[in-house]
Design a protein around this motif. Structure first.
Motif, mmCIF file in Angstrom:
data_model
loop_
_atom_site.group_PDB
_atom_site.id
_atom_site.type_symbol
_atom_site.label_atom_id
_atom_site.label_comp_id
_atom_site.label_asym_id
_atom_site.label_seq_id
_atom_site.Cartn_x
_atom_site.Cartn_y
_atom_site.Cartn_z
ATOM 1 N N MET A 77 23.221 -19.785 39.327
ATOM 2 C CA MET A 77 23.913 -19.131 38.219
ATOM 3 C C MET A 77 23.612 -19.823 36.891
ATOM 4 S SD MET A 77 25.233 -16.598 39.630
ATOM 5 C CE MET A 77 26.268 -15.916 38.334
ATOM 6 N N THR A 78 23.322 -21.122 36.931
ATOM 7 C CA THR A 78 22.953 -21.840 35.712
ATOM 8 C C THR A 78 21.565 -21.429 35.246
ATOM 9 O OG1 THR A 78 24.329 -23.750 36.295
ATOM 10 C CG2 THR A 78 22.557 -24.126 34.716
ATOM 11 N N THR A 79 20.602 -21.410 36.169
ATOM 12 C CA THR A 79 19.227 -21.071 35.800
ATOM 13 C C THR A 79 19.050 -19.575 35.555
ATOM 14 O OG1 THR A 79 18.672 -20.944 38.163
ATOM 15 C CG2 THR A 79 18.246 -23.023 37.050
ATOM 16 N N ARG A 80 20.027 -18.769 35.951
ATOM 17 C CA ARG A 80 19.937 -17.321 35.737
ATOM 18 C C ARG A 80 19.786 -16.991 34.257
ATOM 19 N NH1 ARG A 80 23.803 -13.317 34.656
ATOM 20 N NH2 ARG A 80 25.440 -14.902 34.673
ATOM 21 N N GLN A 81 20.489 -17.731 33.398
ATOM 22 C CA GLN A 81 20.405 -17.484 31.956
ATOM 23 C C GLN A 81 18.995 -17.701 31.456
ATOM 24 O OE1 GLN A 81 24.242 -18.367 29.532
ATOM 25 N NE2 GLN A 81 23.764 -20.181 30.716
ATOM 26 N N LEU A 82 18.386 -18.806 31.910
ATOM 27 C CA LEU A 82 17.035 -19.135 31.474
ATOM 28 C C LEU A 82 16.051 -18.052 31.919
ATOM 29 C CD1 LEU A 82 15.382 -22.618 31.678
ATOM 30 C CD2 LEU A 82 14.200 -20.672 32.667
ATOM 31 N N VAL A 83 16.147 -17.622 33.173
ATOM 32 C CA VAL A 83 15.230 -16.615 33.704
ATOM 33 C C VAL A 83 15.399 -15.279 32.981
ATOM 34 C CG1 VAL A 83 14.616 -15.270 35.753
ATOM 35 C CG2 VAL A 83 15.085 -17.718 35.966
ATOM 36 N N SER A 84 16.664 -14.882 32.714
ATOM 37 C CA SER A 84 16.907 -13.603 32.047
ATOM 38 C C SER A 84 16.343 -13.601 30.626
ATOM 39 C CB SER A 84 18.409 -13.288 32.026
ATOM 40 O OG SER A 84 19.115 -14.266 31.295
ATOM 41 N N ILE A 85 16.456 -14.743 29.918
ATOM 42 C CA ILE A 85 15.909 -14.829 28.563
ATOM 43 C C ILE A 85 14.386 -14.776 28.606
ATOM 44 C CG2 ILE A 85 15.687 -16.287 26.512
ATOM 45 C CD1 ILE A 85 18.483 -17.340 27.061
ATOM 46 N N MET A 86 13.795 -15.464 29.580
ATOM 47 C CA MET A 86 12.334 -15.453 29.707
ATOM 48 C C MET A 86 11.827 -14.045 30.021
ATOM 49 S SD MET A 86 11.347 -19.021 31.642
ATOM 50 C CE MET A 86 9.606 -18.781 31.308
ATOM 51 N N LEU A 87 12.534 -13.320 30.897
ATOM 52 C CA LEU A 87 12.144 -11.946 31.207
ATOM 53 C C LEU A 87 12.242 -11.055 29.970
ATOM 54 C CD1 LEU A 87 13.793 -11.357 34.707
ATOM 55 C CD2 LEU A 87 11.352 -11.513 34.186
ATOM 56 N N SER A 88 13.300 -11.271 29.175
ATOM 57 C CA SER A 88 13.469 -10.504 27.946
ATOM 58 C C SER A 88 12.322 -10.770 26.978
ATOM 59 C CB SER A 88 14.809 -10.858 27.286
ATOM 60 O OG SER A 88 14.941 -10.199 26.048
ATOM 61 N N CYS A 89 11.920 -12.029 26.884
ATOM 62 C CA CYS A 89 10.800 -12.386 26.000
ATOM 63 C C CYS A 89 9.492 -11.740 26.462
ATOM 64 C CB CYS A 89 10.639 -13.911 25.946
ATOM 65 S SG CYS A 89 11.981 -14.768 25.103
ATOM 66 N N LEU A 90 9.290 -11.699 27.782
ATOM 67 C CA LEU A 90 8.075 -11.092 28.317
ATOM 68 C C LEU A 90 8.070 -9.575 28.115
ATOM 69 C CD1 LEU A 90 7.658 -13.085 31.664
ATOM 70 C CD2 LEU A 90 6.241 -13.278 29.609
ATOM 71 N N LEU A 91 9.218 -8.944 28.347
ATOM 72 C CA LEU A 91 9.304 -7.487 28.245
ATOM 73 C C LEU A 91 9.168 -7.006 26.801
ATOM 74 C CD1 LEU A 91 12.174 -6.717 30.799
ATOM 75 C CD2 LEU A 91 9.747 -6.183 31.055
ATOM 76 N N TYR A 92 9.760 -7.764 25.868
ATOM 77 C CA TYR A 92 9.771 -7.334 24.471
ATOM 78 C C TYR A 92 8.812 -8.152 23.589
ATOM 79 C CZ TYR A 92 13.877 -4.802 26.034
ATOM 80 O OH TYR A 92 14.724 -3.966 26.715
ATOM 81 N N PHE A 93 7.944 -8.933 24.238
ATOM 82 C CA PHE A 93 6.893 -9.691 23.552
ATOM 83 C C PHE A 93 7.444 -10.633 22.485
ATOM 84 C CE2 PHE A 93 5.104 -5.600 24.923
ATOM 85 C CZ PHE A 93 4.102 -6.046 25.781
ATOM 86 N N HIS A 94 8.543 -11.307 22.831
ATOM 87 C CA HIS A 94 9.093 -12.333 21.939
ATOM 88 C C HIS A 94 8.532 -13.688 22.364
ATOM 89 C CE1 HIS A 94 12.818 -9.548 21.381
ATOM 90 N NE2 HIS A 94 11.814 -9.201 20.621
ATOM 91 N N PRO A 95 7.795 -14.354 21.501
ATOM 92 C CA PRO A 95 7.195 -15.640 21.903
ATOM 93 C C PRO A 95 8.263 -16.727 22.084
ATOM 94 C CG PRO A 95 6.852 -15.242 19.564
ATOM 95 C CD PRO A 95 7.461 -13.984 20.114
ATOM 96 N N LEU A 96 8.037 -17.593 23.057
ATOM 97 C CA LEU A 96 8.940 -18.727 23.277
ATOM 98 C C LEU A 96 8.599 -19.850 22.318
ATOM 99 C CD1 LEU A 96 8.941 -18.907 27.198
ATOM 100 C CD2 LEU A 96 10.724 -17.965 25.738
ATOM 101 N N THR A 97 9.607 -20.566 21.853
ATOM 102 C CA THR A 97 9.384 -21.714 20.979
ATOM 103 C C THR A 97 8.963 -22.913 21.819
ATOM 104 O OG1 THR A 97 11.676 -22.486 21.130
ATOM 105 C CG2 THR A 97 11.174 -20.838 19.434
ATOM 106 N N MET A 98 8.486 -23.946 21.153
ATOM 107 C CA MET A 98 8.090 -25.174 21.864
ATOM 108 C C MET A 98 9.296 -25.792 22.570
ATOM 109 S SD MET A 98 4.877 -25.664 21.728
ATOM 110 C CE MET A 98 4.862 -27.386 22.276
#
Length: 356
Positions: A309-330
């Motif tokens: 449940m803790t890592t779920r937030q990280l995975v959901s944000i990463m999926l959102s970035c991939l789907l909507y082409f939002h680059p991840l920061t360093m």
């Protein structure tokens, strides 16, 4: 009669071996079988696949739950643009669907509907879960976004502490270190992204910090106490699911009646059938999520559930970035690396222990 006694005896032996396997998995001990290392390897692979299935199920169903909930609470219904604002009704609907599903599954499995643990214990879980949810939503009004993020990412630490104090479990120093790094990685990931759009207070209040602490305590207590009921009273997954939801339903119904929201909620559902359909989908996602939650806690323990449940937030944000082409920061790449490195280290260390 003798044939039935033989079958009952075989089933009892299978259940006993299953319980022994669960206890060995919780302690990180190797699962010993009578067929040597080859069967042990198959069991370890089966366990790994089961853990992946549970983690994926939790993320999938809670992601669907969040999307449907946002649709219900933020989008208007009908030509009049009516907004639905009775969130307690959604919680009550979730409990009703979960109760019905639990009853059908127990009947289908041929298991008793009578409670396998004292109702007071199930009520304690319901109360702590409801209290945790209330504290979480109330805390958002009084603490800053970084504090909110740290609270959401720090679920594993209370589980470790409460598991030791209440559940009598013994965790190694390595478990605490891994949980700290997972919390740190998720926090870094969340805070180094674009948070300018987040609406929250400019500084933490003492009352808000108390609420956040209460949320972490009751949230950790819920999963730890669920694990205690599973192994202390040998409760089946769906028996606990039935009676915890029954107690939660009573609490939610009482709240609806006392706040005069029950009748308006029913009338809104009748007037706008789309809400009824959306709330059913929401309840279905919640019920399926509960099935995975109870199975995860019963099989792998409260700490595994809190980690997912803790890592779920990280995975959901990463999926959102991939789907909507939002680059991840360093900073987000750093946070993700820290989190997944900690999880990988935990998995490798368990695998190495199982070989000795």
């Amino acid at each position: 009669v003798s044939t039935r006694m033989t079958k009952d005896g075989e089933q009892s032996l299978v259940d006993e071996r299953h319980e022994q396997r669960l206890e060995q998995l919780e302690k990180g001990e190797p699962v010993v079988t009578s067929h040597g290392d080859q069967d042990k390897s198959k069991i370890n692979m089966s366990t790994a696949l089961e853990m992946c299935f549970c983690a994926g199920g939790l993320m999938l169903f809670f992601l669907a739950y969040g999307v449907i909930q946002e649709r219900i609470m933020t989008q208007p219904y009908g030509d009049e643009g009516a907004m639905f604002k009775y969130s307690a009704w959604l919680v009550f609907s979730n409990r009703i669907v979960a109760i019905i599903a639990s009853v059908f599954i127990l009947i289908w499995q041929g298991k008793p509907l009578a409670p396998e643990a004292p109702i007071s214990k199930c009520f304690a879980i319901s109360f702590s879960n409801t209290t945790a949810t209330y504290f979480q939503y109330e805390a958002l009004k009084y603490v800053t976004f970084p504090t909110q993020t740290l609270g959401k990412c720090g679920k594993t630490i209370p589980v470790l502490i409460l598991g030791s104090l209440i559940g009598g479990k013994k965790y190694e120093l390595k478990n605490y270190v891994v949980c700290i790094f997972i919390t740190l990685g998720c926090t870094i990931f969340s805070l180094t992204g674009d948070i300018s759009a987040k609406s929250s207070p400019q500084e933490d209040s003492f009352f808000g910090l108390i609420l956040m602490g209460g949320y972490l305590f009751f949230d950790g207590f819920t999963s730890v106490f669920q694990e205690i009921l599973f192994h202390g009273y040998k409760m089946s997954t769906y028996n606990q699911m039935l009676y915890v939801n029954l107690c939660s339903g009573i609490l939610t119904l009482s709240a609806l009646v006392m706040t005069d929201q029950l009748v308006p909620s029913i009338m809104f559902s009748i007037q706008y059938p789309a809400l009824f359909f959306n709330s059913f989908l929401l309840s279905l996602a919640a019920m399926l999520g509960q099935v995975v939650i109870y199975h995860s806690i019963r099989t792998f323990g409260a700490l595994f559930f809190a980690t997912v449940m803790t890592t779920r937030q990280l995975v959901s944000i990463m999926l959102s970035c991939l789907l909507y082409f939002h680059p991840l920061t360093m900073g987000q790449w750093l946070g993700a690396s820290v989190t997944f490195a900690a999880i990988y280290y935990e998995g490798v260390s368990k695998k190495s222990r199982s070989k000795h």
